[in-house]
Design a protein around this motif. Structure first.
Motif, PDB file in Angstrom:
ATOM      1  N   VAL A  30      45.434  43.018  32.191  1.00  0.00           N
ATOM      2  CA  VAL A  30      46.329  41.308  32.723  1.00  0.00           C
ATOM      3  C   VAL A  30      46.171  40.707  34.025  1.00  0.00           C
ATOM      4  N   PHE A  31      46.371  41.468  34.679  1.00  0.00           N
ATOM      5  CA  PHE A  31      47.024  41.605  35.841  1.00  0.00           C
ATOM      6  C   PHE A  31      45.357  41.027  36.831  1.00  0.00           C
ATOM      7  N   SER A  32      44.292  41.476  36.258  1.00  0.00           N
ATOM      8  CA  SER A  32      43.193  40.804  36.743  1.00  0.00           C
ATOM      9  C   SER A  32      43.332  39.509  36.553  1.00  0.00           C
ATOM     10  N   SER A  33      42.885  39.759  35.685  1.00  0.00           N
ATOM     11  CA  SER A  33      43.203  38.073  34.783  1.00  0.00           C
ATOM     12  C   SER A  33      43.327  37.011  35.016  1.00  0.00           C
ATOM     13  N   VAL A  34      45.137  37.537  35.220  1.00  0.00           N
ATOM     14  CA  VAL A  34      44.877  36.596  35.620  1.00  0.00           C
ATOM     15  C   VAL A  34      44.762  36.458  37.520  1.00  0.00           C
ATOM     16  N   ALA A  35      44.914  37.163  37.723  1.00  0.00           N
ATOM     17  CA  ALA A  35      44.072  36.705  39.665  1.00  0.00           C
ATOM     18  C   ALA A  35      43.351  36.019  38.899  1.00  0.00           C
ATOM     19  N   GLY A  36      42.336  36.929  38.188  1.00  0.00           N
ATOM     20  CA  GLY A  36      40.905  35.330  38.102  1.00  0.00           C
ATOM     21  C   GLY A  36      41.261  34.195  37.936  1.00  0.00           C
ATOM     22  N   TYR A  37      42.127  34.130  36.958  1.00  0.00           N
ATOM     23  CA  TYR A  37      42.836  32.535  36.802  1.00  0.00           C
ATOM     24  C   TYR A  37      43.176  32.082  37.917  1.00  0.00           C
ATOM     25  N   MET A 156      37.188  38.545  36.118  1.00  0.00           N
ATOM     26  CA  MET A 156      35.768  36.891  35.927  1.00  0.00           C
ATOM     27  C   MET A 156      36.885  36.088  34.479  1.00  0.00           C
ATOM     28  N   LEU A 157      37.288  36.841  33.556  1.00  0.00           N
ATOM     29  CA  LEU A 157      37.498  36.190  32.486  1.00  0.00           C
ATOM     30  C   LEU A 157      39.109  35.355  32.682  1.00  0.00           C
ATOM     31  N   GLY A 158      39.797  35.749  33.628  1.00  0.00           N
ATOM     32  CA  GLY A 158      40.911  35.092  33.912  1.00  0.00           C
ATOM     33  C   GLY A 158      39.657  33.337  34.445  1.00  0.00           C
ATOM     34  N   TRP A 159      38.776  33.510  35.687  1.00  0.00           N
ATOM     35  CA  TRP A 159      38.077  32.147  36.167  1.00  0.00           C
ATOM     36  C   TRP A 159      37.202  30.993  34.607  1.00  0.00           C
ATOM     37  N   ILE A 168      28.509  31.340  39.287  1.00  0.00           N
ATOM     38  CA  ILE A 168      28.454  32.105  40.430  1.00  0.00           C
ATOM     39  C   ILE A 168      29.582  32.676  40.513  1.00  0.00           C
ATOM     40  N   GLU A 169      30.557  32.174  40.534  1.00  0.00           N
ATOM     41  CA  GLU A 169      32.143  32.824  41.054  1.00  0.00           C
ATOM     42  C   GLU A 169      32.597  33.376  40.438  1.00  0.00           C
ATOM     43  N   LEU A 286      42.633  44.469  46.730  1.00  0.00           N
ATOM     44  CA  LEU A 286      41.944  43.275  46.778  1.00  0.00           C
ATOM     45  C   LEU A 286      42.314  42.165  46.133  1.00  0.00           C
ATOM     46  N   GLN A 287      42.543  42.055  44.784  1.00  0.00           N
ATOM     47  CA  GLN A 287      42.887  40.603  43.661  1.00  0.00           C
ATOM     48  C   GLN A 287      44.140  40.046  44.779  1.00  0.00           C
ATOM     49  N   ILE A 288      45.239  41.168  44.831  1.00  0.00           N
ATOM     50  CA  ILE A 288      46.170  40.357  45.406  1.00  0.00           C
ATOM     51  C   ILE A 288      46.345  39.477  46.908  1.00  0.00           C
ATOM     52  N   ILE A 289      44.756  40.760  48.054  1.00  0.00           N
ATOM     53  CA  ILE A 289      43.947  39.652  48.975  1.00  0.00           C
ATOM     54  C   ILE A 289      43.789  38.315  48.950  1.00  0.00           C
ATOM     55  N   TYR A 290      42.216  38.234  47.200  1.00  0.00           N
ATOM     56  CA  TYR A 290      42.228  37.132  47.326  1.00  0.00           C
ATOM     57  C   TYR A 290      42.682  36.258  46.708  1.00  0.00           C
ATOM     58  N   VAL A 291      43.682  36.074  46.065  1.00  0.00           N
ATOM     59  CA  VAL A 291      44.783  35.051  45.830  1.00  0.00           C
ATOM     60  C   VAL A 291      45.429  34.414  46.873  1.00  0.00           C
ATOM     61  N   LEU A 292      46.094  35.532  47.796  1.00  0.00           N
ATOM     62  CA  LEU A 292      46.940  35.002  48.863  1.00  0.00           C
ATOM     63  C   LEU A 292      45.952  34.217  50.199  1.00  0.00           C
TER      64      LEU A 292
END
Length: 300
Positions: A30-37, A156-159, A168-169, A286-292
């Motif tokens: 869920v954390f990964s999905s929300v980060a992607g969103y 990628m599901l979140g995106w 591509i994203e 990584l996911q936190i850094i991408y979002v921030l």
């Protein structure tokens, strides 16, 4: 068995529910999905975030429940799984199947409410995990390759939930988590090799804790780092990462690579365990850094 089931307390039922759905794993998904969103959304809709979290948890919970029904006899052979609800006799196969089916139907429905593409990818992840990956685990080491596909979908599901299309994203987010799973699961397979062997699972690429497996772990760790840094080049559409964030992720990657190299040198369970936890730290940060990175650039 009936006696155990009859005497189950509400606390035990809650614990068994967490176990049959693998709550900690589901929360990480869920954390990964929300980060992607957050990465894909121009404007954050917290209702969609909530639906994505609920739908994502239900889909992962369904996959895990189906998996434990299928592998109930093998789980009874392994120390790490013999106390799961079904092999321990605290939950019947019928009850587990009801949970799995209910979670699948409701989960797909919740994701469909977001958009049809998100629901499609959620359903595909369950089918691949349950009908393809799970049966292959006792037949070939290639099961890890197959399992990497459903395992890479959440980021990628979140995106897709934010944009209603695949491009591509989200493809890049998929590839990051796809390559990351090899050093992660091979480290886990190395650490718990004896237990997996008791259950008849083939988790390592060569089938052994040898130099061949260690070399492949190093190579896939390097590939993970490279793919993670591609957005710095600006070649991944609107998914962009600043050089500063790229340096941070590179340093995190070097930490994971350090343990991968140490595993090649030592080939022991302790180092494999350290690598496994280093890989979890890597993908989470990584996911936190991408979002921030995205939101800091937006605010500036």
């Amino acid at each position: 068995m009936n006696k155990v089931l009859t005497e189950s307390t509400p606390v035990n039922l809650t614990s068994d529910f967490k176990e049959i759905t693998k709550m900690r794993l589901a929360v990480s998904v869920v954390f990964s999905s929300v980060a992607g969103y957050f990465l894909g959304a121009d404007v954050v809709d917290f209702v969609t975030v909530l639906l994505l979290a609920i739908g994502g948890y239900l889909m992962v919970g369904a996959s895990n429940a189906f998996n434990q029904v299928i592998e109930k006899d093998l789980d009874a052979l392994m120390n790490r799984t013999k106390n799961r609800p079904i092999p321990a006799g605290r939950m019947s196969v019928t009850k587990a199947l009801i949970i799995a089916i209910l979670f699948t139907v409701v989960g797909v429905g919740v994701l469909y409410f977001i958009n049809p593409v998100t629901a499609m990818f959620g359903a595909v992840s369950i089918v691949l995990y349950v009908a393809v990956y799970t049966p292959l685990k006792t037949r070939t080491p290639l099961s890890v390759f197959v399992g990497a596909f459903p395992g890479a979908i959440p980021f990628m599901l979140g995106w897709v939930a934010a944009t209603n299309h695949f491009s591509i994203e989200p493809g890049t987010l998929f590839m990051i988590q796809f390559f990351w799973q090899f050093p992660h699961f091979w480290a886990l397979g190395w650490w718990l090799y004896d237990d997996y062997e008791r259950g008849g699972f083939f988790m390592l690429p060569t089938g052994k804790r040898d130099k061949g497996t260690a070399v492949q772990i190093i190579l896939y760790t390097i590939w993970t780092i490279i793919i993670s840094l591609v957005p710095v080049t600006g070649a991944t559409g609107s998914l962009y990462l600043t050089p500063i964030s790229g340096v941070l992720i590179f340093l995190l990657g070097l930490l994971m690579l350090k343990y991968a190299v140490q595993l090649y040198k030592k080939r022991d369970e302790k180092t494999a365990k350290q690598l496994m936890f280093a890989s979890v730290t890597y993908i989470t940060l990584l996911q936190i850094i991408y979002v921030l990175d995205k939101f800091i650039r937006t605010w500036i």
